[in-house]
Design an enzyme around this catalytic site. Structure first.
Site, PDB file in Angstrom:
ATOM      1  N   SER A 179       0.849  -1.196   0.000  1.00  0.00           N
ATOM      2  CA  SER A 179       0.000   0.000   0.000  1.00  0.00           C
ATOM      3  C   SER A 179       0.881   1.240   0.000  1.00  0.00           C
ATOM      4  CB  SER A 179      -0.888   0.016   1.246  1.00  0.00           C
ATOM      5  OG  SER A 179      -1.493   1.292   1.389  1.00  0.00           O
ATOM      6  N   TYR A 212      -2.648  -1.172   9.886  1.00  0.00           N
ATOM      7  CA  TYR A 212      -2.577  -1.439   8.441  1.00  0.00           C
ATOM      8  C   TYR A 212      -1.238  -0.954   7.886  1.00  0.00           C
ATOM      9  CZ  TYR A 212      -4.130  -1.501   3.538  1.00  0.00           C
ATOM     10  OH  TYR A 212      -4.268  -1.747   2.182  1.00  0.00           O
TER      11      TYR A 212
HETATM   12  P1  NDP Z   1     -11.248  -6.070  -1.120  1.00  0.00           P
HETATM   13  O1  NDP Z   1     -11.662  -5.985   0.304  1.00  0.00           O
HETATM   14  O2  NDP Z   1     -12.130  -5.536  -2.173  1.00  0.00           O
HETATM   15  O3  NDP Z   1     -10.850  -7.567  -1.477  1.00  0.00           O
HETATM   16  C1  NDP Z   1     -10.005  -8.271  -0.594  1.00  0.00           C
HETATM   17  C2  NDP Z   1      -9.608  -9.574  -1.231  1.00  0.00           C
HETATM   18  O4  NDP Z   1      -8.741 -10.262  -0.320  1.00  0.00           O
HETATM   19  C3  NDP Z   1     -10.795 -10.464  -1.508  1.00  0.00           C
HETATM   20  O5  NDP Z   1     -10.567 -11.243  -2.664  1.00  0.00           O
HETATM   21  C4  NDP Z   1     -10.817 -11.361  -0.281  1.00  0.00           C
HETATM   22  O6  NDP Z   1     -11.398 -12.623  -0.529  1.00  0.00           O
HETATM   23  C5  NDP Z   1      -9.338 -11.507   0.001  1.00  0.00           C
HETATM   24  N1  NDP Z   1      -9.112 -11.864   1.399  1.00  0.00           N
HETATM   25  C6  NDP Z   1      -9.316 -11.100   2.488  1.00  0.00           C
HETATM   26  N2  NDP Z   1      -9.063 -11.817   3.603  1.00  0.00           N
HETATM   27  C7  NDP Z   1      -8.707 -13.060   3.179  1.00  0.00           C
HETATM   28  C8  NDP Z   1      -8.338 -14.244   3.845  1.00  0.00           C
HETATM   29  N3  NDP Z   1      -8.287 -14.340   5.182  1.00  0.00           N
HETATM   30  N4  NDP Z   1      -8.035 -15.331   3.078  1.00  0.00           N
HETATM   31  C9  NDP Z   1      -8.077 -15.268   1.737  1.00  0.00           C
HETATM   32  N5  NDP Z   1      -8.437 -14.183   1.045  1.00  0.00           N
HETATM   33  C10 NDP Z   1      -8.742 -13.082   1.778  1.00  0.00           C
HETATM   34  O7  NDP Z   1      -9.838  -5.311  -1.147  1.00  0.00           O
HETATM   35  P2  NDP Z   1      -8.958  -4.815  -2.378  1.00  0.00           P
HETATM   36  O8  NDP Z   1      -9.232  -5.607  -3.583  1.00  0.00           O
HETATM   37  O9  NDP Z   1      -9.051  -3.349  -2.412  1.00  0.00           O
HETATM   38  O10 NDP Z   1      -7.520  -5.182  -1.792  1.00  0.00           O
HETATM   39  C11 NDP Z   1      -6.597  -6.048  -2.440  1.00  0.00           C
HETATM   40  C12 NDP Z   1      -5.225  -5.749  -1.879  1.00  0.00           C
HETATM   41  O11 NDP Z   1      -4.898  -4.397  -2.186  1.00  0.00           O
HETATM   42  C13 NDP Z   1      -5.126  -5.864  -0.361  1.00  0.00           C
HETATM   43  O12 NDP Z   1      -3.873  -6.404  -0.007  1.00  0.00           O
HETATM   44  C14 NDP Z   1      -5.225  -4.429   0.103  1.00  0.00           C
HETATM   45  O13 NDP Z   1      -4.633  -4.228   1.360  1.00  0.00           O
HETATM   46  C15 NDP Z   1      -4.494  -3.724  -1.013  1.00  0.00           C
HETATM   47  N6  NDP Z   1      -4.754  -2.295  -1.175  1.00  0.00           N
HETATM   48  C16 NDP Z   1      -6.005  -1.825  -1.485  1.00  0.00           C
HETATM   49  C17 NDP Z   1      -6.189  -0.476  -1.703  1.00  0.00           C
HETATM   50  C18 NDP Z   1      -7.487   0.111  -2.107  1.00  0.00           C
HETATM   51  O14 NDP Z   1      -7.598   1.349  -2.137  1.00  0.00           O
HETATM   52  N7  NDP Z   1      -8.501  -0.674  -2.457  1.00  0.00           N
HETATM   53  C19 NDP Z   1      -5.067   0.478  -1.577  1.00  0.00           C
HETATM   54  C20 NDP Z   1      -3.816  -0.126  -1.240  1.00  0.00           C
HETATM   55  C21 NDP Z   1      -3.683  -1.455  -1.067  1.00  0.00           C
HETATM   56  P3  NDP Z   1     -12.616 -13.179   0.399  1.00  0.00           P
HETATM   57  O15 NDP Z   1     -13.765 -12.238   0.188  1.00  0.00           O
HETATM   58  O16 NDP Z   1     -12.857 -14.544  -0.126  1.00  0.00           O
HETATM   59  O17 NDP Z   1     -12.106 -13.170   1.809  1.00  0.00           O
END
Ligand code: NDP
Length: 246
Positions: A141, A155
């Protein structure tokens, strides 16, 4: 483009949010993609089904990133099904935002398990199967560089740890011709970070480009790093944030 023909990728959390864009992009360029999920089975299976129906190859695998054995099992399933791993994309992540005084040990354990330990475990399990030319790409991030607002301590700490991991692992795997990089997105329109909130307005006011990015913006950078063109990039963190940290 078939840059990833005959390549096998794992995308953790590939069924929702940014992970879908990354999964679709790698698959569209010819990769076989194993995408993991914890809660979103229907979405993950839907993403895989769509790729398979359009002539690509994808498999959705349940693997809670908070559970090290589940990650190890997902890697084993990938090997059983597809024989190797060319790219590991550590995308799954969670956000816990609250006043520091309200933090609990459980919050710490939860965020570190998913955002940090899972990256370590997946990389360790996958690396013995990754051939020369392979890639480990982790989604961090921009907040690892600039925390920007209160309630982000946990975070920010978790995402900052990934930069050290990336630098160290790049050194460990350089002699195997495996690159290791960290992609640090800024505000991206997903369930985690909706662009229509007061906090989003604050973020937009601080961005050079003033608008949220999309999963495709991140997927494009991941694909570049995964491609041959990215072969000289390793051990680094690339921030892609519309100028939020500028
Ligand atoms: P979302 O919350 O939209 O999606 C999160 C994803 O991670 C889902 O596919 C979810 O799957 C999966 N996930 C969460 N917990 C688990 C777990 N315990 N085991 C397996 N899968 C898991 O978030 P984003 O798509 O926005 O985030 C993706 C990445 O980008 C993350 O690492 C986040 O920290 C990072 N990020 C996001 C930003 C943003 O502005 N959106 C900015 C900077 C970084 P499921 O629903 O099946 O749990």
């Amino acid at each position: 483009m078939e840059r990833f023909k005959n390549k096998v990728a794992i995308v953790t959390g590939g069924g929702r949010g940014m992970g879908v864009a990354i999964t679709n992009r790698l698959a569209a360029e010819g990769a076989t993609v194993v995408l993991t999920y914890s809660k979103s089975r229907d979405q993950a299976e839907g993403v895989a089904a769509k790729i398979n129906a359009s002539g690509g190859r994808a498999l959705a695998v349940e693997a809670d990133s908070a559970n090290p054995q589940a990650i190890i099992d997902a890697v084993a399933t990938t090997i059983t099904e597809f024989g190797k791993i060319d790219m590991l994309v550590n995308n799954a992540g969670i956000y816990i935002g609250k006043d520091f005084e309200d933090h609990t040990l459980e919050d710490y354990e939860q965020i570190m398990a998913v955002n940090v330990r899972a990256v370590y475990v997946a990389s360790l399990a996958a690396v013995k199967h990754i051939p020369a030319g392979g890639r480990i790409i982790t989604i961090g991030s921009n907040m690892a560089v600039s925390a920007l607002s209160p309630q982000t301590t946990l975070y920010t700490m978790s995402k900052a740890a990934l930069a050290g991991f990336t630098r160290g692992l790049a050194r460990d795997l350089g002699n195997k011709e495996i690159t290791v990089n960290l992609v640090q997105p800024g505000p991206i329109d997903t369930d985690m970070n909706r662009p229509d909130t007061d906090h989003a307005d604050f973020l937009k006011s601080r961005m050079a480009l003033s608008e949220y990015g999309t999963g495709d913006d991140i997927a494009g950078l991941v694909a570049y790093l995964a491609s041959d063109e990215g072969k000289f990039i390793t051990g680094t963190a690339i921030t892609i944030d519309g100028g939020l940290n500028a």
